[in-house]
Design an enzyme around this catalytic site. Structure first.
Site, PDB file in Angstrom:
ATOM      1  N   CYS A 241      -8.660  -0.711 -11.725  1.00 57.84           N
ATOM      2  CA  CYS A 241      -7.590  -2.042 -10.961  1.00 57.84           C
ATOM      3  C   CYS A 241      -6.241  -1.536 -10.674  1.00 57.84           C
ATOM      4  O   CYS A 241      -5.938  -1.202 -12.192  1.00 57.84           O
ATOM      5  CB  CYS A 241      -8.539  -3.195 -11.109  1.00 57.84           C
ATOM      6  SG  CYS A 241      -7.258  -4.163 -10.420  1.00 57.84           S
TER       7      CYS A 241
ATOM      8  N   CYS B 235     -15.669  -0.212   1.189  1.00 55.50           N
ATOM      9  CA  CYS B 235     -14.881   0.145   1.968  1.00 55.50           C
ATOM     10  C   CYS B 235     -13.623  -1.114   1.494  1.00 55.50           C
ATOM     11  O   CYS B 235     -13.385  -2.294   0.883  1.00 55.50           O
ATOM     12  CB  CYS B 235     -14.462  -0.587   3.403  1.00 55.50           C
ATOM     13  SG  CYS B 235     -13.093  -0.175   4.137  1.00 55.50           S
TER      14      CYS B 235
END
Length: 162
Positions: free
Chosen positions: A77, A149
């Site tokens: 992240c 995605c």
């Protein structure tokens, strides 16, 4: 015919509005290990990262350098460094965004998103709640059948040697 069209449009509008309101309330109630104010996130993230991770924007397709990443490594992240995806589970989907058939266990969490007027499964970081992208059921049938995605700007890549 006009009456039917009007009823369909009205129903679509009501469902869309209701879904977004519920989604926003649910997201605000969810607690994450890392929690910061909007101004703190703005100081730490680039403008593009902030728009995607905190405001649920979508980057332009085919704009991420992470589409062509090769070799061993882990996608993390961009906001908190939490491990999200292993490169070995990345595949070429042709959609213009990095796509994976599975996440690292415990790395991502799921929610719902109806801002386009229909229900989608949202993927966000399990540690800070940052918006990553969406998951669809059109991934490789020989593995999970899922396609995560993911916005490339929402991630960093850490190569590992093997």
């Amino acid at each position: 015919m006009r009456k039917l069209l009007f009823i369909m449009l009205a129903t679509f509008s009501l469902v869309s509005c209701k879904g977004n309101a519920q989604e926003e309330k649910a997201q605000k109630k969810q607690q994450f290990e890392i929690s910061k104010s909007e101004s703190e996130w703005k100081k730490e993230l680039t403008d593009a990262e902030f728009k995607v991770l905190r405001k649920k924007a979508t980057e332009r397709p085919f704009s991420s350098d992470l589409l062509t990443v090769k070799g061993n490594g882990t996608f993390t992240c961009a906001a908190c460094g939490n491990e999200l995806y292993e490169n070995k589970y990345k595949f070429e989907s042709g959609t213009g965004w990095p796509s994976f058939d599975r996440a690292i266990e415990g790395g991502v969490a799921f929610g719902s998103d109806s801002k386009l007027g229909y229900q989608r499964d949202e993927v966000h970081c399990a540690k800070c709640g940052g918006h990553l992208g969406h998951v669809f059921n059109d991934g490789p049938s020989e593995t999970t059948g899922k396609r995560h995605c993911i916005n490339g700007v929402a991630m960093d890549f850490a190569a590992t040697k093997k």
